[in-house]
Every structure is written in C-alpha cells, then in structure tokens.
Write a protein that holds these residues in place. Structure first.
Motif, PDB file in Angstrom:
ATOM      1  N   LEU A  55      32.677  40.093  39.517  1.00 52.15           N
ATOM      2  CA  LEU A  55      31.462  40.669  38.934  1.00 52.15           C
ATOM      3  C   LEU A  55      31.689  42.113  38.520  1.00 52.15           C
ATOM      4  CD1 LEU A  55      28.470  40.457  38.238  1.00 52.15           C
ATOM      5  CD2 LEU A  55      27.936  41.102  40.612  1.00 52.15           C
ATOM      6  N   GLY A  56      32.426  42.860  39.356  1.00 49.97           N
ATOM      7  CA  GLY A  56      32.705  44.255  39.023  1.00 49.97           C
ATOM      8  C   GLY A  56      33.507  44.376  37.744  1.00 49.97           C
ATOM      9  N   ALA A  57      34.481  43.475  37.543  1.00 51.96           N
ATOM     10  CA  ALA A  57      35.283  43.503  36.326  1.00 51.96           C
ATOM     11  C   ALA A  57      34.431  43.179  35.110  1.00 51.96           C
ATOM     12  CB  ALA A  57      36.440  42.514  36.440  1.00 51.96           C
ATOM     13  N   ALA A  58      33.511  42.214  35.260  1.00 53.94           N
ATOM     14  CA  ALA A  58      32.638  41.843  34.141  1.00 53.94           C
ATOM     15  C   ALA A  58      31.724  43.003  33.755  1.00 53.94           C
ATOM     16  CB  ALA A  58      31.812  40.615  34.505  1.00 53.94           C
ATOM     17  N   VAL A  59      31.147  43.671  34.760  1.00 54.35           N
ATOM     18  CA  VAL A  59      30.262  44.812  34.490  1.00 54.35           C
ATOM     19  C   VAL A  59      31.057  45.956  33.869  1.00 54.35           C
ATOM     20  CG1 VAL A  59      28.802  46.574  35.554  1.00 54.35           C
ATOM     21  CG2 VAL A  59      28.631  44.189  36.296  1.00 54.35           C
ATOM     22  N   THR A  77      42.007  45.225  36.239  1.00 54.18           N
ATOM     23  CA  THR A  77      42.157  45.330  34.781  1.00 54.18           C
ATOM     24  C   THR A  77      43.177  44.301  34.299  1.00 54.18           C
ATOM     25  OG1 THR A  77      43.853  47.028  35.035  1.00 54.18           O
ATOM     26  CG2 THR A  77      41.576  47.778  34.779  1.00 54.18           C
ATOM     27  N   GLY A  78      43.170  44.073  32.995  1.00 54.35           N
ATOM     28  CA  GLY A  78      44.109  43.121  32.423  1.00 54.35           C
ATOM     29  C   GLY A  78      43.766  41.675  32.708  1.00 54.35           C
ATOM     30  N   THR A  79      42.485  41.397  33.023  1.00 51.52           N
ATOM     31  CA  THR A  79      42.063  40.028  33.325  1.00 51.52           C
ATOM     32  C   THR A  79      41.149  39.500  32.215  1.00 51.52           C
ATOM     33  OG1 THR A  79      40.077  40.752  34.528  1.00 51.52           O
ATOM     34  CG2 THR A  79      42.130  40.577  35.785  1.00 51.52           C
ATOM     35  N   PRO A  80      41.053  38.180  32.058  1.00 52.62           N
ATOM     36  CA  PRO A  80      40.141  37.606  31.053  1.00 52.62           C
ATOM     37  C   PRO A  80      38.693  38.007  31.280  1.00 52.62           C
ATOM     38  CG  PRO A  80      41.695  35.947  31.815  1.00 52.62           C
ATOM     39  CD  PRO A  80      41.877  37.137  32.710  1.00 52.62           C
ATOM     40  N   VAL A  81      38.300  38.197  32.559  1.00 50.17           N
ATOM     41  CA  VAL A  81      36.908  38.527  32.874  1.00 50.17           C
ATOM     42  C   VAL A  81      36.511  39.863  32.267  1.00 50.17           C
ATOM     43  CG1 VAL A  81      35.270  39.039  34.738  1.00 50.17           C
ATOM     44  CG2 VAL A  81      36.877  37.145  34.974  1.00 50.17           C
ATOM     45  N   LEU A 137      42.701  48.937  29.512  1.00 52.65           N
ATOM     46  CA  LEU A 137      41.910  47.730  29.730  1.00 52.65           C
ATOM     47  C   LEU A 137      42.814  46.504  29.872  1.00 52.65           C
ATOM     48  CD1 LEU A 137      39.054  46.222  29.511  1.00 52.65           C
ATOM     49  CD2 LEU A 137      39.574  46.032  27.078  1.00 52.65           C
ATOM     50  N   LEU A 138      43.883  46.457  29.097  1.00 56.42           N
ATOM     51  CA  LEU A 138      44.766  45.295  29.079  1.00 56.42           C
ATOM     52  C   LEU A 138      45.900  45.377  30.090  1.00 56.42           C
ATOM     53  CD1 LEU A 138      45.063  44.848  25.207  1.00 56.42           C
ATOM     54  CD2 LEU A 138      43.639  43.540  26.785  1.00 56.42           C
ATOM     55  N   ASP A 139      46.136  46.566  30.636  1.00 51.78           N
ATOM     56  CA  ASP A 139      47.248  46.753  31.557  1.00 51.78           C
ATOM     57  C   ASP A 139      46.893  46.168  32.927  1.00 51.78           C
ATOM     58  OD1 ASP A 139      49.685  47.580  32.510  1.00 51.78           O
ATOM     59  OD2 ASP A 139      48.967  49.567  33.083  1.00 51.78           O
ATOM     60  N   PRO A 140      47.630  45.137  33.398  1.00 50.13           N
ATOM     61  CA  PRO A 140      47.292  44.540  34.700  1.00 50.13           C
ATOM     62  C   PRO A 140      47.401  45.567  35.818  1.00 50.13           C
ATOM     63  CG  PRO A 140      48.813  43.139  33.482  1.00 50.13           C
ATOM     64  CD  PRO A 140      48.757  44.461  32.754  1.00 50.13           C
ATOM     65  N   GLY A 141      46.380  45.611  36.645  1.00 53.10           N
ATOM     66  CA  GLY A 141      46.374  46.549  37.757  1.00 53.10           C
ATOM     67  C   GLY A 141      44.995  46.624  38.376  1.00 53.10           C
ATOM     68  N   PHE A 147      33.856  42.965  28.006  1.00 50.99           N
ATOM     69  CA  PHE A 147      33.962  43.954  26.932  1.00 50.99           C
ATOM     70  C   PHE A 147      33.298  43.457  25.648  1.00 50.99           C
ATOM     71  CE2 PHE A 147      36.500  45.150  23.178  1.00 50.99           C
ATOM     72  CZ  PHE A 147      36.237  46.511  23.143  1.00 50.99           C
ATOM     73  N   PHE A 148      33.622  42.241  25.240  1.00 49.31           N
ATOM     74  CA  PHE A 148      33.033  41.710  24.015  1.00 49.31           C
ATOM     75  C   PHE A 148      31.556  41.360  24.195  1.00 49.31           C
ATOM     76  CE2 PHE A 148      37.497  41.181  22.845  1.00 49.31           C
ATOM     77  CZ  PHE A 148      37.462  41.669  21.545  1.00 49.31           C
ATOM     78  N   ALA A 149      31.154  41.050  25.426  1.00 51.06           N
ATOM     79  CA  ALA A 149      29.730  40.837  25.688  1.00 51.06           C
ATOM     80  C   ALA A 149      28.947  42.140  25.494  1.00 51.06           C
ATOM     81  CB  ALA A 149      29.525  40.304  27.112  1.00 51.06           C
ATOM     82  N   GLY A 150      29.550  43.272  25.894  1.00 48.87           N
ATOM     83  CA  GLY A 150      28.911  44.569  25.696  1.00 48.87           C
ATOM     84  C   GLY A 150      28.739  44.896  24.231  1.00 48.87           C
ATOM     85  N   ILE A 151      29.763  44.625  23.427  1.00 52.48           N
ATOM     86  CA  ILE A 151      29.661  44.846  21.982  1.00 52.48           C
ATOM     87  C   ILE A 151      28.595  43.926  21.389  1.00 52.48           C
ATOM     88  CG2 ILE A 151      30.864  44.712  19.767  1.00 52.48           C
ATOM     89  CD1 ILE A 151      33.433  45.404  21.189  1.00 52.48           C
TER      90      ILE A 151
END
Length: 212
Positions: A2-6, A151-155, A132-136, A160-164
């Motif tokens: 959830l944190g990654a999605a937010v 970071t670096g996950t599909p979620v 954003l894309l760098d796994p970590g 990100f695109f949901a925010g846009i």
C-alpha cells in the motif's frame, strides 16, 4: 505494498500537477473543445511518460544526461512547438464559441509530441524517474511516523500512472465546472494558456541556444 502504491500516486501527481506547458495545453483543450478533448490531451502526455518509462528502463536516460547537444536540440524543437501551440491557442481565443464536448485527436497529438520535447518531463525522468525504477528501499518519514517503500516494483509504477490519470481527469473537470459558473472564463483560460505556452517556448529556445 500500500505504501508503494501511495508513493507512486504522489509521484504521478508531482509530475502532472505543477503549472507548466503541459497543463496549459490541457486547459486550453478543455475550455475550447470540451472535457473529452482535455482528457485526450492528458492521455497524450501520459503516453509520452510511458515512452520515457521504457527509455529509462533500458538505460537511455544516462545517454541523454551526458549529451548536452542532444538536450539542446530537444529544447529547440520543444520551444518551436510551444510557439506554434501558443498561436493555435490565440486563434481559439479570437474565434471562441463554447467548446463542444468532443475530440478530433488534436489534443492527444499536441500533448504527446510536446511532452516528448518537454525538458521538465525529461529532467524528472533523469532524476526522480530513474530512482522510481531502481530496485531498492526508501524510508519516508512523516513526523514521528516512518514507512519503508520498495522502489522498482510494478505496484509503484501502477500507482504513478494512477496519479497522472487522476490529475488529467480532475483538472479538465474542474475547469469546465468553473467555466459554467463564470461568464468569460473559458476565453480567459485560453488566453492565459497562450501566454504560458509562448513564455515557455521562448525560454526553451534561449536555453537551447546555450547548449548548441
């Protein structure tokens, strides 16, 4: 998760919401041609972000960062496009009707091409987008509270695109809602968009001259 999605949602809003040439195009399309055209312009900008996402994923961002002449060429093309779109916005002001709620695809094409040459989006993808894309894992603190975001996950990318998507829907809707309550609001927005586009266009050309 959830944190990654937010976090992704907030990152998407951080790219889409600030005032600039892209929002000027979305605003002008919304008031001149209606809600669907405004959203279509937003989708054009979001499609360009999808292209930047792919380029960042394969490492092209590093190449662009180390090529000032290429950056200058992109800036120059973007500046010329902005001036052309500013002229188009002026024509909308002079021949303004009330913007029927339809789209002929112009808004999508304008925003897509402009976004590809928009240095603000390029800079975002060269910095925040790469992170954003760098796994970590990144720890974010909210006062006494702290959370760790992967970071670096599909979620986070989906967030990100949901925010846009949230912004490019809500922004045209808000403009049209205000326009229904205030007489003369739509031509005023179109005129302001023309000024913003022209101002950024001249700025981009000036910066391009310094890099070429």
């Amino acid at each position: 998760m959830l944190g990654a999605a937010v976090a992704g949602l907030l990152l998407g809003l951080s790219l889409a919401a600030p005032p600039g040439p892209m929002n000027a195009v979305i605003a002008e399309e919304s008031v001149a041609r209606g809600f669907r055209s405004g959203v279509s312009a937003g989708l054009g900008a979001m499609s360009a972000d999808a292209c930047f996402l792919g380029l960042a994923w394969v490492g092209a961002a590093t190449v662009l960062r180390d090529a000032p002449r290429l950056q200058g060429a992109i800036l120059g093309i973007g500046g010329l496009l902005l001036l052309a779109f500013a002229f188009d916005a002026v024509r909308d002001v002079r021949g303004f009707t009330d913007g029927s709620d339809s789209t002929d695809g112009r808004g999508f094409t304008k925003a897509f091409v402009l976004a590809l040459t928009n240095p603000f989006q390029l800079l975002w993808w060269l910095t925040v987008g790469v992170a954003l894309l760098d796994p970590g894992r990144v720890t974010v603190e909210f006062g006494p509270l702290a959370t760790t975001i992967a970071t670096g996950t599909p979620v986070i990318v989906l967030g990100f695109f949901a925010g846009i998507g949230l912004w490019i829907t809500a922004f045209p809707l808000a403009l049209i809602g205000i326009g229904r309550r205030i007489d003369g609001f739509a031509p005023l927005v179109a005129a302001a968009s023309a000024l913003v586009l022209a101002g950024f266009g001249l700025t981009f050309l000036y910066r391009a001259a310094g890099l070429l």
